[in-house]
Scaffold this active site. Structure first.
Site, PDB file in Angstrom:
ATOM      1  N   ASN A  11       0.777  -1.443  -0.155  1.00 14.46           N
ATOM      2  CA  ASN A  11      -0.026   0.081  -0.266  1.00 14.46           C
ATOM      3  C   ASN A  11       0.755   1.312  -0.249  1.00 14.46           C
ATOM      4  OD1 ASN A  11      -2.435  -1.710  -0.218  1.00 14.46           O
ATOM      5  ND2 ASN A  11      -2.856  -2.001   2.202  1.00 14.46           N
ATOM      6  N   ARG A  89       5.547  -0.648  16.677  1.00 15.34           N
ATOM      7  CA  ARG A  89       6.305  -0.813  15.869  1.00 15.34           C
ATOM      8  C   ARG A  89       7.815  -0.918  16.301  1.00 15.34           C
ATOM      9  NH1 ARG A  89       4.833   5.135  15.734  1.00 15.34           N
ATOM     10  NH2 ARG A  89       3.704   5.936  13.836  1.00 15.34           N
ATOM     11  N   ASN A  96      12.067  -6.891   9.473  1.00 14.23           N
ATOM     12  CA  ASN A  96      12.350  -5.890   8.979  1.00 14.23           C
ATOM     13  C   ASN A  96      13.745  -5.177   8.702  1.00 14.23           C
ATOM     14  OD1 ASN A  96       9.437  -5.741   8.650  1.00 14.23           O
ATOM     15  ND2 ASN A  96       9.603  -3.529   8.489  1.00 14.23           N
ATOM     16  N   ASP A 149       4.244  12.646  10.371  1.00 12.53           N
ATOM     17  CA  ASP A 149       3.922  13.367  12.026  1.00 12.53           C
ATOM     18  C   ASP A 149       3.285  14.803  12.003  1.00 12.53           C
ATOM     19  OD1 ASP A 149       4.541  10.804  12.590  1.00 12.53           O
ATOM     20  OD2 ASP A 149       5.668  11.549  13.116  1.00 12.53           O
ATOM     21  N   ARG A 152      -0.095  14.628  10.318  1.00  9.80           N
ATOM     22  CA  ARG A 152      -1.388  15.077  11.020  1.00  9.80           C
ATOM     23  C   ARG A 152      -1.545  15.564  12.398  1.00  9.80           C
ATOM     24  NH1 ARG A 152       1.023   7.916  11.309  1.00  9.80           N
ATOM     25  NH2 ARG A 152      -0.176   7.450  10.107  1.00  9.80           N
ATOM     26  N   HIS A 176      10.255   8.517  15.601  1.00  6.57           N
ATOM     27  CA  HIS A 176       8.522   7.860  14.986  1.00  6.57           C
ATOM     28  C   HIS A 176       8.070   6.251  15.917  1.00  6.57           C
ATOM     29  CE1 HIS A 176       5.603   7.910  11.859  1.00  6.57           C
ATOM     30  NE2 HIS A 176       6.258   6.500  11.734  1.00  6.57           N
TER      31      HIS A 176
HETATM   32  C1  LMR Z   1       2.216   5.456  10.385  1.00  2.00           C
HETATM   33  O1  LMR Z   1       3.130   6.085  11.423  1.00  2.00           O
HETATM   34  O2  LMR Z   1       1.521   5.281  10.096  1.00  2.00           O
HETATM   35  C2  LMR Z   1       3.824   4.089  10.019  1.00  2.00           C
HETATM   36  O3  LMR Z   1       4.715   4.218  10.615  1.00  2.00           O
HETATM   37  C3  LMR Z   1       2.946   2.829   9.941  1.00  2.00           C
HETATM   38  C4  LMR Z   1       2.436   2.674  11.394  1.00  2.00           C
HETATM   39  O4  LMR Z   1       2.340   1.166  11.690  1.00  2.00           O
HETATM   40  O5  LMR Z   1       1.804   3.096  12.105  1.00  2.00           O
END
Ligand code: LMR
Length: 312
Positions: A11, A89, A96, A149, A152, A176
């Site tokens: 995606n 994560r 990963n 971030d 958002r 993150h």
């Molecule tokens: C996000 O912030 O959308 C990405 O790091 C994916 C996740 O798993 O949050």
């Protein structure tokens, strides 16, 4: 000719390739995936949209054949598993890390001059992984998280203030994850400090929602987000290939900035044709410094997990 490779046709990767194509950010976009036919199919689908949406960028798909990626200017790595509800994560590290290592080796073999953008999670530590494996200077191995971030954070603020999201400028630092550090002192609405327009409780609630913004979507959808992450990676590619010198928060190895050494963290930088043209050092106050320290400690811990797994 500008050539950009996106590895991982899930995606996030497919969204990134689509934005790169329809916004004509690169002339050629190569989409690579390990699953037979998926990258070819999505690349063909994006190309078949070109007559409808009127763009010229070519998209090419490849099942694990990295020779098709040769000579890329920028490579975006989105490979790896997304998280599922209940996971952090960091829970993705073992799976990963191996994937990002293998992909980086393949990418560098065919595009030694590329700038690499990492999107895979856990983001800061996967940027570390790609940096070690690629042996590129830190200016050319960059993690995508801060744009997502802050997007958002800006979207939530726009909603609360009933204002265009375009008017909201913001900087956010740190890893993150839940320890990320949104900075209200550096958040403005068309130049007006946000604190003059919003009450403290609402702002605090928005900051808390931003910190768990990825998790909110995982809970809703059962998997990770893709539209905003894919678009954020494409915006970084654009700043690089068009040498825009834009200021974005990105993940980079710190070498003494903010008093932090040898840690991969989100900080504001100038992005241009050389990748990171400059790391911008803000004069943080004591509270902000303390929050950044917490974030640094968390990322350092996860970096040491990667060291134990064996990342070379
Ligand atoms: C996000 O912030 O959308 C990405 O790091 C994916 C996740 O798993 O949050």
């Amino acid at each position: 000719m500008t050539k950009v490779t996106v590895v991982g046709a899930g995606n996030v990767g497919a969204t990134c390739a689509d934005v790169l194509a329809y916004r004509e950010i690169a002339e050629e976009i190569v989409l690579v995936d390990i699953k037979e036919g998926v990258a070819e199919g999505k690349a063909l689908d994006i190309w078949q949209k070109a007559p409808i949406n009127a763009y010229d960028s070519r998209t090419v798909g490849s099942t694990n054949d990295y020779s098709k990626t040769a000579g890329s200017d920028v490579v975006v790595i989105t490979s790896g598993l997304p998280r599922k509800p209940g996971m952090t994560r960091d829970d993705l590290i073992e799976t990963n890390a191996g994937i990002v290592k293998m992909v980086t080796e393949n990418v560098i073999k065919h595009s030694p001059d590329a700038i690499i953008i990492i999107v895979s999670n856990p983001l800061d530590v996967m940027t570390y992984q790609a940096h070690i494996v690629s042996k590129l200077p830190r200016t050319r191995v960059i993690g995508m998280a801060g744009i997502l971030d802050t997007a958002r954070y800006r979207a939530f603020l726009a909603e609360a203030l009933n204002i265009s999201p375009k008017e909201i400028q913001a900087i956010l630092m740190g890893g993150h994850g839940d320890t990320m550090v949104p900075l209200p002192r550096y958040t403005t609405v068309a130049g007006i400090p946000v604190t003059e327009l919003i009450d403290k409780d609402t702002l605090d609630a928005i900051i808390a929602r931003t910190k768990s913004g990825g998790g909110e979507l995982v809970k809703l959808m059962g998997t990770s987000a893709w539209y905003a992450p894919g678009s954020a990676a494409a915006q970084m590619v654009e700043a690089i290939v068009k040498n825009q010198k834009r200021v974005f928060p990105v993940c980079v190895k710190l070498e003494g900035e903010y008093g932090i050494d040898d840690c991969y963290l989100g900080v504001p930088v100038i992005l241009g044709k050389n990748g990171i043209e400059k790391v911008i050092e803000l004069d943080l106050n004591d509270d902000e410094k303390a929050l950044l320290e917490v974030s640094r400690n968390h990322v350092k811990e996860v970096m040491s997990v990667l060291d134990k797994i064996g990342n070379k």
